[in-house]
Design an enzyme around this catalytic site. Sequence first.
Site, PDB file in Angstrom:
ATOM      1  N   GLU A  36      77.326 -16.480 -19.055  1.00 12.26           N
ATOM      2  CA  GLU A  36      77.525 -15.622 -20.234  1.00 12.26           C
ATOM      3  C   GLU A  36      76.304 -15.658 -21.154  1.00 12.26           C
ATOM      4  OE1 GLU A  36      80.729 -13.803 -21.256  1.00 12.26           O
ATOM      5  OE2 GLU A  36      78.928 -12.873 -22.046  1.00 12.26           O
ATOM      6  N   ASP A  47      73.819 -12.443 -21.923  1.00  8.97           N
ATOM      7  CA  ASP A  47      73.743 -11.890 -23.278  1.00  8.97           C
ATOM      8  C   ASP A  47      72.311 -11.941 -23.795  1.00  8.97           C
ATOM      9  OD1 ASP A  47      76.479 -11.749 -23.046  1.00  8.97           O
ATOM     10  OD2 ASP A  47      76.890 -13.453 -24.359  1.00  8.97           O
ATOM     11  N   SER A 107      81.264  -8.077 -20.966  1.00  8.21           N
ATOM     12  CA  SER A 107      80.344  -9.076 -21.497  1.00  8.21           C
ATOM     13  C   SER A 107      78.919  -8.543 -21.549  1.00  8.21           C
ATOM     14  CB  SER A 107      80.325 -10.290 -20.572  1.00  8.21           C
ATOM     15  OG  SER A 107      81.374 -11.142 -20.874  1.00  8.21           O
TER      16      SER A 107
END
Length: 637
Positions: free
Chosen positions: A303, A307, A552
Amino acid sequence: MLALFSLALAAVVAAQTLSPSVQHAKRSQLPSGWSRVRRHAPDAVLPLRFGLAQPNIDFNTLEELLNDVSHPESPNYGNHWTATRVAEHFAPSDEAVHAVTSWISENGVPRGRVHVSKTKGWIMLNATVAEAEALLNTQYHVYEHDSGKQHVACDAYNLPAHIVPHVEVVTPSIDFNAILSKRSSSSTSTHIKLGQPGTGTVNPKLTKSVSTILHELENCNTQITPACLRALYGFLYAPLAGSKNSYGIVEYTPQAYRPADLDMFATNFSSIGKTLIGARPVLASIDGGVVQDISESFDFNGESNLDLEYAMNLVTAQQPVTLYQVGDLEMGASFNNLLDALDGSFCTFEGGDDPTNDGIYPDNVAGGYQKDDCGIIKPANVISTSYGYNEADLSPAYTARQCAEYAKLGLLGVTVIYSSGDNGVSGNGGLCLNPDGTQTTDGKIFNPSFPSTCPFVTSIGATQVNPGAKVTDPESACNQVIFSGGGFSNYFPIPDYQKAVVASYLKNSPPPYASTVFNSTGLSRTYPDLAANGANYVIAIDGQFGLVFGTSASAPVVGAMLTMINDARITIGKTPIGFINPTIYSPAFRGAFNDITNGTNPGCGTSGFYTAKGYDPVTGLGTPNFPRLLAEWLLLK
Ligand SMILES: *[C@@H]1O[C@H](CO)[C@@H](O)[C@H](O)[C@H]1NC(C)=O
Ligand SMILES: *[C@@H]1O[C@H](CO)[C@@H](O)[C@H](O)[C@H]1NC(C)=O
Ligand SMILES: *[C@@H]1O[C@H](CO)[C@@H](O)[C@H](O)[C@H]1NC(C)=O
Ligand SMILES: *[C@@H]1O[C@H](CO)[C@@H](O)[C@H](O)[C@H]1NC(C)=O
């Protein structure tokens, strides 16, 4: 003397007659592992605290306040509030403080023993059990946990009717927020869910590793790269405002980026302008947040790498990215811990953090973070978070409290972005609701995502370039590996900005499901608001390239575009765009999105909702058309 005495007595009698005792809170059952051992000693001392209610915090008032500074047609558009104004506007009134302190002293506790906190949020006194029992018309007991730990609580308590509107919570009272050792079996509680990959989060999904990065623009249907995203959304922009602007990405420990992966990504994917090799996000550590390098795997790094690799590339090296790394390695953390750090008054309001869902700091275990970070951080202009709960994981009261806090960030001019979830109309883990409110994979009722259902955040769903399609072809709702989270809230009413588009969606594309499957009244908040590509992202992960999928990915990409719009506005002396929903749903912005009209968001044994012309609860208003959005936002005040 006698006259005075009887006058005072008359006043007390009058107050009691006017103000009947009303039950304020009651616990339905004892938490497991605890049993009642005895009445508490009448002369024992309790640190009694009355948390006062915040004024102006109801949904309609918040919406009105936010519209005043966020609606494009409002004369006050862009006149965001200072943190001081926010704190003062939501501080309990002098009248509330006076009512509660007077009531306590009328009941025989000298005024000198009653203290009012600086923020006026709390009224505190050291009361004997006998005094507390008289004030609250209750009985305190001592409880003991199987582990031997003791706790003082009551089953229910009462307040006079004229005090009820001023008081949100009384402690100690019905709650069992006695923190047990975190590792003990009885507290396999959910409060560190966010910080633990795989539960309570929207995790991106890794499919296969990538051995060769294909020639970029011809292969966006199989590999998404920064160049594909720039082509899809017309997103070419070199920022000028630099450190006058800010973009925050939120991660929950033990999620952590790997520095070597950021460099690997920067080596293979150049950005606009200066190289990002060696560039790192600016760490804003909250409640002991660390970029841990003890555990490395997709679950721990996926994650954060996703990002930051995309956010940093898309806003370029000219724009610093701030990493809000929340929670220590022991306790973990949740959204409320982040919000505490952004707004000091949130730490305690309505009783403060909830031990079943939030990290409770200071964290007193060995190695735990020994402080509680309240109001230590000035929020970035855009804050993107790719984590989420199922709305049903949390109580309506808990979500309302947190949602109001997002509204306050909006008043400050902050854009709050959340990914909408990866399971279509199902919740995290593919869970759906049953009529009794429980969540199971064979449930039949759609299971919306929180904070996406909070009307004061902007929720981002996922699209894809269709198999075999070109980067210039229209995208569809994502139906590879993940499905765009979307639907109708069971907790939050519809905000003004959505009323027209949701009414027309329900009229023109009525979903083929019974009203027991989702709230079909048109009176509840729907999500997402927008969408962006969420399929086949090439990321550097633990020394390799892999392909990931998820909303995400979509959220930080939209965040990057909004950050660049802020750059353009700041550069010409305008304010950041703040809470964008009233703007993006307004008629002037109708043509500023690529409408997605193909695909659905399956879940709960159904095809989910259908995309449609205009707004739909699969891809929202569509994907950003960056040049159009930039032009429209530059026209606004
Ligand atoms: C209650 O007593 C404790 C311990 O003596 C003291 O530290 C605290 O300030 C007191 N609180 C109030 C509200 O009087
Ligand atoms: C990344 O870039 C390096 C150096 O240019 C190159 O050798 C390597 O093949 C690239 N990786 C992929 C997966 O294309
Ligand atoms: C639908 O949502 C609205 C607004 O939150 C609420 O008033 C209504 O009771 C809900 N209806 C059902 C059937 O849940
Ligand atoms: C609609 O989406 C599906 C995949 O979900 C795709 O196979 C199909 O080609 C798309 N159709 C159009 C007209 O875009």
